[in-house]
Design a protein around this motif. Structure first.
Motif, PDB file in Angstrom:
ATOM      1  N   ASP A 320     -12.948   9.112   0.349  1.00 36.85           N
ATOM      2  CA  ASP A 320     -11.527   8.819   0.498  1.00 36.85           C
ATOM      3  C   ASP A 320     -10.891   9.758   1.515  1.00 36.85           C
ATOM      4  O   ASP A 320     -10.124   9.329   2.381  1.00 36.85           O
ATOM      5  CB  ASP A 320     -10.836   8.964  -0.860  1.00 36.85           C
ATOM      6  N   ARG A 321     -11.231  11.041   1.425  1.00 36.72           N
ATOM      7  CA  ARG A 321     -10.671  12.019   2.356  1.00 36.72           C
ATOM      8  C   ARG A 321     -11.081  11.712   3.790  1.00 36.72           C
ATOM      9  O   ARG A 321     -10.271  11.735   4.719  1.00 36.72           O
ATOM     10  CB  ARG A 321     -11.153  13.420   1.952  1.00 36.72           C
ATOM     11  N   LYS A 324      -9.387   8.524   5.170  1.00 38.83           N
ATOM     12  CA  LYS A 324      -8.001   8.748   5.577  1.00 38.83           C
ATOM     13  C   LYS A 324      -7.927   9.504   6.902  1.00 38.83           C
ATOM     14  O   LYS A 324      -7.090   9.195   7.757  1.00 38.83           O
ATOM     15  CB  LYS A 324      -7.262   9.524   4.489  1.00 38.83           C
ATOM     16  N   CYS A 347      -3.701   1.034   8.189  1.00 48.33           N
ATOM     17  CA  CYS A 347      -3.230   1.954   7.157  1.00 48.33           C
ATOM     18  C   CYS A 347      -3.750   1.541   5.780  1.00 48.33           C
ATOM     19  O   CYS A 347      -4.202   2.382   4.986  1.00 48.33           O
ATOM     20  CB  CYS A 347      -1.703   2.015   7.137  1.00 48.33           C
ATOM     21  N   THR A 350      -7.642   2.113   5.388  1.00 46.94           N
ATOM     22  CA  THR A 350      -8.131   3.491   5.360  1.00 46.94           C
ATOM     23  C   THR A 350      -7.372   4.372   4.370  1.00 46.94           C
ATOM     24  O   THR A 350      -7.522   5.591   4.382  1.00 46.94           O
ATOM     25  CB  THR A 350      -8.041   4.127   6.761  1.00 46.94           C
ATOM     26  N   GLY A 351      -6.560   3.771   3.515  1.00 48.55           N
ATOM     27  CA  GLY A 351      -5.878   4.543   2.483  1.00 48.55           C
ATOM     28  C   GLY A 351      -4.754   5.418   2.989  1.00 48.55           C
ATOM     29  O   GLY A 351      -4.374   6.384   2.318  1.00 48.55           O
ATOM     30  N   ARG A 352      -4.193   5.089   4.154  1.00 47.36           N
ATOM     31  CA  ARG A 352      -3.108   5.891   4.719  1.00 47.36           C
ATOM     32  C   ARG A 352      -1.781   5.403   4.151  1.00 47.36           C
ATOM     33  O   ARG A 352      -0.915   4.858   4.844  1.00 47.36           O
ATOM     34  CB  ARG A 352      -3.092   5.779   6.245  1.00 47.36           C
ATOM     35  N   THR A 353      -1.596   5.588   2.843  1.00 48.46           N
ATOM     36  CA  THR A 353      -0.426   5.033   2.161  1.00 48.46           C
ATOM     37  C   THR A 353       0.870   5.613   2.697  1.00 48.46           C
ATOM     38  O   THR A 353       1.864   4.891   2.853  1.00 48.46           O
ATOM     39  CB  THR A 353      -0.533   5.299   0.653  1.00 48.46           C
TER      40      THR A 353
END
Length: 595
Positions: A320-321, A324, A347, A350-353
């Motif tokens: 996850d890290r 992002k 976004c 790639t989990g860029r909330t």
């Protein structure tokens, strides 16, 4: 030698700590300094220490006094150790003992070539690793063989341990082994052999990143070398026009950046990332984006059609890290060429909330932003509060938070909701949430927040009584005493102070109560300090004696204030019962000025 400053013992004492000065003075008196010599403004010598091999010491002087110093002992960083003190005191007391020598550079320039070759061969015979330095520098004078250079750099790293299993203290060896190959790149660049220099820097960077984590301990020096090599590639890229060479450089920089992400993002790839973003051309950015996407392989997603990204073989948190980080890198890389919907999807993928919500809110797409965060954990939602505030959307997040309040709400998010409620004048809700947070946290800080809100509602007496009664019924005397201190009610704190805390060295509560009681109840404060001091002495140990002496120092100060005749009796009883048979304790009390 008159051109060097006249040092005094006081100058040396001011240079270091007293303990090092005292030990260094002993070393000086024992004539432990060997072969003292002066090279320019630098004093050099060997000092016999606790190890069979003497330590190398040196100190450089200038018009102001001691400029800097160094010692090869474990404590020698900065040159404040006892061995350097012994060297400096030798200069102060016996400057005539120092011979004057030319610098090493001057000495070597004066030697004939044949003697230098013979000297070098003898040095390599004694220190075989020096052969690597010689062979690396020789490659600057011949056509570069990349395959050979790769093997040599690999061997330099692996030479840190014969078994290829790096030892705990091998970082210095590795740095010494590989430094010549970074220097080789510099030599090639100075000769104008830019393509060969790039090859040397690329191989150094690639192999350095590959081996970086295999070396335990402090890798800072090795990281500095790798970063330097990366910067050299960036310098070469700025002047490079050949497309194939540019691609090779960019690929090496990208791998350095990704390797750093795999290692946890410790800064090793920061320079590589900066160069990729600032020095790449539009077509190259598209190529780099393909490399990034290749590290973000798609898998079959859930029924809603969203893609699930999996990176490497590490655990979910690491994936996850990294996902992002690469997503943010792509957004920066392609900022001028991405249409809005593609950027939003990137976004999401790639989990860029935070970026997703910020972009949606900036375009007035509130419902989509709330939909993107409604299923997030409380703690993640709390971290998005600044993003909502930046786009004047705090009210929407507050309403969402109210709808989500439940027994397990994250304390940080609940605190934020409480603060918003208080800011909006909803004091009843703020008080309710403050009380919930107090019972979750059971801390004086949380208690003070309850008090602040309750006083605004003129309900503090009622709320305070409820809290105290509940704690009293549960026998929570420790917390209740803390709250009495928060209320500055010393009488109540003395009444509820648990007896066990008086002699428990792990508890600071009794000492906090005693400090608060010094003015209104000095007798009670003296009793607490005395009980704790005796408990520490009975526990034995130099540190305990030192702390006990400090506590009895407070007892003496209180006696001097309220009853000067009492102190001799207190000290006499302690001496007769304990101190007379404990030399170390007596020493600490003497140093505290109590005996």
């Amino acid at each position: 030698m008159s051109d060097l400053p006249a040092l005094s013992r006081g100058d040396v004492r001011n240079w270091t700590e007293q303990r090092f000065f005292d030990r260094g003075d002993t070393y000086f008196q024992q004539d432990r300094i060997q072969h003292p010599r002066r090279v320019g403004n630098t004093l050099k010598a060997e000092c016999r220490g606790s190890q069979p091999q003497p330590y190398h010491v040196e100190a450089t002087l200038d018009a102001e006094g001691i400029l800097d110093a160094e010692c090869s002992c474990p404590m020698g960083g900065g040159g404040y150790c006892k061995h350097v003190v012994a060297l400096l005191l030798t200069w102060v007391e016996s400057a005539e003992a120092f011979s004057t020598q030319a610098s090493l550079e001057e000495t070597l320039h004066q030697r004939p070539k044949g003697q230098l070759v013979d000297l070098l061969l003898r040095m390599v015979d004694r220190h075989p690793d020096l052969e690597r330095l010689v062979t690396a520098s020789a490659q600057a004078d011949a056509p570069l063989d990349p395959d050979r250079l790769r093997r040599d750099i690999e061997a330099a790293f692996q030479a840190a341990a014969p078994s290829h299993d790096y030892g705990a203290h091998s970082t210095t060896n590795v740095v010494d082994n590989v430094q010549p190959y970074l220097s080789l790149g510099d030599d090639l660049a100075r000769q104008g052999r830019q393509d060969d220099a790039v090859t040397a820097y690329r191989l150094f960077t690639e192999i350095g990143c590959e081996h970086y984590l295999k070396i335990p301990g402090d890798n800072e020096r090795l990281a500095d070398l790798i970063q330097t090599s990366t910067e050299r590639l960036g310098d070469a890229l700025a002047d490079m026009e050949a497309p194939d060479l540019r691609e090779e450089i960019l690929r090496t920089l990208f791998e350095a950046y990704v390797t750093d992400l795999d290692l946890g993002g410790n800064g090793l790839g920061d320079a590589a990332k900066r160069i990729l973003l600032n020095a790449s051309r539009p077509a190259e950015r598209q190529q780099i984006s393909e490399w990034v996407r290749a590290r973000l392989p798609e898998m079959d997603g859930p029924a809603d059609g969203r893609r699930v990204i999996v990176l490497g073989s590490s655990g979910p948190w690491s994936q996850d890290r990294t996902r992002k980080a690469l997503g943010g890198f792509l957004l920066d890389l392609l900022d001028d060429s991405l249409d809005e919907e593609t950027a939003l999807q990137l976004c999401r993928d790639t989990g860029r909330t935070e970026d997703l919500v910020g972009r949606l809110l900036s375009r007035g797409r509130m419902e989509e932003a709330l939909g993107a965060v409604e299923s997030l954990p409380d703690r993640t939602l709390f971290r998005l509060a600044p993003t909502f505030a930046e786009h004047d959307a705090t009210e929407a997040l507050y309403d969402l938070g109210l709808d989500r309040l439940h027994a397990g709400t994250d304390p940080q998010f609940m605190s934020w909701i409480r603060d918003q409620a208080e800011e909006r004048g909803d004091l009843e809700r703020a008080l309710s949430l403050s009380r919930r947070l107090f019972w979750d946290q059971r801390s004086p800080d949380a208690y003070e927040r309850v008090r602040a809100v309750a006083r605004r509602l003129d309900r503090w007496a009622e709320v305070q009584s409820d809290i105290h009664d509940h704690l009293r019924s549960r026998g929570a005397c420790h917390l209740l005493t803390r709250l009495h201190l928060a209320d500055r009610n010393v009488d109540a704190a003395l009444e509820t102070l648990p007896d066990a805390t008086l002699t428990d060295p792990r508890s600071s509560l009794a000492l906090d109560v005693a400090e608060a009681a010094e003015a209104p109840h000095p007798e009670a404060a003296m009793d607490i300090y005395t009980d704790r001091g005796r408990a520490l002495i009975e526990a034995r140990g130099r540190d305990n004696y030192q702390t006990a002496a400090a506590l009895y120092g407070r007892v003496k100060a209180l006696c001097d204030r309220v009853d000067p005749d009492r102190w001799p009796d207190v000290l006499g009883a302690l001496y007769d019962e304990e101190l007379h048979r404990l030399p170390a304790a007596r020493d600490e009390f003497e140093q505290a000025g109590l005996l």
